[in-house]
Design a protein around this motif. Structure first.
Motif, PDB file in Angstrom:
ATOM      1  N   PHE A  56       2.117 -43.899-134.840  1.00  0.00           N
ATOM      2  CA  PHE A  56       1.982 -45.259-134.302  1.00  0.00           C
ATOM      3  C   PHE A  56       2.462 -46.285-135.324  1.00  0.00           C
ATOM      4  O   PHE A  56       3.258 -47.168-135.014  1.00  0.00           O
ATOM      5  N   SER A  59       6.249 -46.046-135.832  1.00  0.00           N
ATOM      6  CA  SER A  59       6.988 -46.621-134.694  1.00  0.00           C
ATOM      7  C   SER A  59       6.865 -48.133-134.691  1.00  0.00           C
ATOM      8  O   SER A  59       7.795 -48.844-134.338  1.00  0.00           O
TER       9      SER A  59
ATOM     10  N   TYR B 102       1.793 -44.885-122.323  1.00  0.00           N
ATOM     11  CA  TYR B 102       2.691 -44.707-123.466  1.00  0.00           C
ATOM     12  C   TYR B 102       3.050 -43.255-123.759  1.00  0.00           C
ATOM     13  O   TYR B 102       4.175 -42.969-124.145  1.00  0.00           O
ATOM     14  N   SER B 103       2.100 -42.348-123.541  1.00  0.00           N
ATOM     15  CA  SER B 103       2.402 -40.955-123.904  1.00  0.00           C
ATOM     16  C   SER B 103       3.524 -40.394-123.029  1.00  0.00           C
ATOM     17  O   SER B 103       4.502 -39.826-123.532  1.00  0.00           O
ATOM     18  N   ALA B 106       6.965 -42.484-123.451  1.00  0.00           N
ATOM     19  CA  ALA B 106       7.618 -42.205-124.740  1.00  0.00           C
ATOM     20  C   ALA B 106       8.211 -40.803-124.737  1.00  0.00           C
ATOM     21  O   ALA B 106       9.311 -40.583-125.271  1.00  0.00           O
ATOM     22  N   LEU B 122       6.980 -46.094-126.908  1.00  0.00           N
ATOM     23  CA  LEU B 122       5.618 -45.894-127.425  1.00  0.00           C
ATOM     24  C   LEU B 122       5.002 -47.227-127.846  1.00  0.00           C
ATOM     25  O   LEU B 122       3.887 -47.572-127.436  1.00  0.00           O
TER      26      LEU B 122
END
Lengths: 95, 198
Positions: A56, A59, B102-103, B106, B122
């Motif tokens: 996270f 990114s 998002y999972s 992405a 993501l």
């Protein structure tokens, strides 16, 4: 997704069984407090999971600005269109 | 509404500063907490079934208009923002069609467009989920909850259901779940479609 729907259906079923029964009052009160606690626990878990996720943060550095701008735009667009829809289709939208 | 936000912030801090095991444990605990939230929101809706059914009967087919407007508004505004940012329309549209899921978005876009696009999907969709947690309570005070919940996208049926339930009441729960289910079903269809079409 299926498990979520199952949990929802089970909750609705139990709620319907308890509706209007005075003996279930205490259970209903406890369910309200439990719901708030579960919501807080969920937020805590999401936070810890995101905070400790190196993917996270990596990114975010790589695509942070563009991603945030896209998220803001998509959110604003959806709110605007839904607000218009609510005003046109659902009378109660007019406050 | 302050407690969930405080918990989120405390969690981010704990995850950032704590051991990696915390993050893994939180990831394992998340589905349980989510199930509890959904179950208890359902319990509340079931207990007040007459009010919920009355409202659903009054809305009828219009219930489906909300997720479709969320989808159209997200993709349209995403494409416009993409034009300003210099992102190709197909990329901006497909990222915006993740609707905070998002999972999945992405993963799909990482495979279709490479790791850069996967990372963008993501971040954009995680930020959207965070925005939902922060903005839905504020928006609920100013606009109808049915419109406010559109920020949540596909997460209105799970992770942000607790927020919607708290600020809009049990009558919004069923609406939020229908909204989330429709958008969740649209993500695996729209993301690759928009990527390939535009």
């Amino acid at each position: 997704m299926l498990f979520t729907l199952f949990a929802l259906a089970a909750g609705i079923g139990l709620g319907m069984l308890c509706a209007g029964k005075s003996r279930a009052d205490r259970l209903c009160k406890a369910a309200g407090a439990l719901g708030r606690a579960a919501g807080a626990l969920l937020m805590l878990c999401i936070g810890v999971w995101m905070g400790g996720n190196p993917d996270f943060w990596g990114s975010l550095r790589a695509a942070g600005t563009a991603g945030t701008a896209l998220a803001l735009a998509a959110s604003a667009g959806s709110v605007l269109l839904c607000w218009l829809a609510v005003r046109l289709l659902f009378r109660e939208g007019r406050r | 509404m302050k407690l969930p936000l405080l918990c989120l912030l405390a969690g981010v801090l704990a995850g950032r500063l704590g051991a990696p095991e915390y993050s893994r444990a939180a990831g394992e605990l998340m589905p349980l907490a989510l199930s509890a939230v959904v179950f208890l929101a359902g319990f509340d809706a079931g207990r007040n079934r007459e009010a919920v059914l009355r409202r659903l009967a009054r809305y009828g087919w219009r219930v489906l208009a909300l997720p479709l407007c969320t989808a159209a508004g997200s993709v349209g505004a995403g494409v416009l923002a993409g034009l300003l940012l210099g992102i190709p329309p197909g990329h901006a549209a497909s990222v915006s069609a993740g609707f905070a899921y998002y999972s999945l978005s992405a993963a799909i876009l990482g495979e279709l467009g490479g790791p850069g696009l996967g990372a963008l999907a993501l971040v954009a969709n995680l930020v959207r989920e965070l925005l939902a947690i922060l903005l839905v309570p504020l928006l609920c005070r100013r606009i109808p909850p049915a419109a406010a919940m559109s920020v949540s996208g596909a997460t209105s049926m799970d992770t942000t259901l607790a927020v919607i339930h708290t600020c809009a009441g049990e009558e919004a729960v069923v609406l939020a779940v229908i909204h989330g289910v429709v958008l969740t079903a649209l993500v695996p269809v729209l993301v690759p479609l928009l990527y390939n079409l535009l």
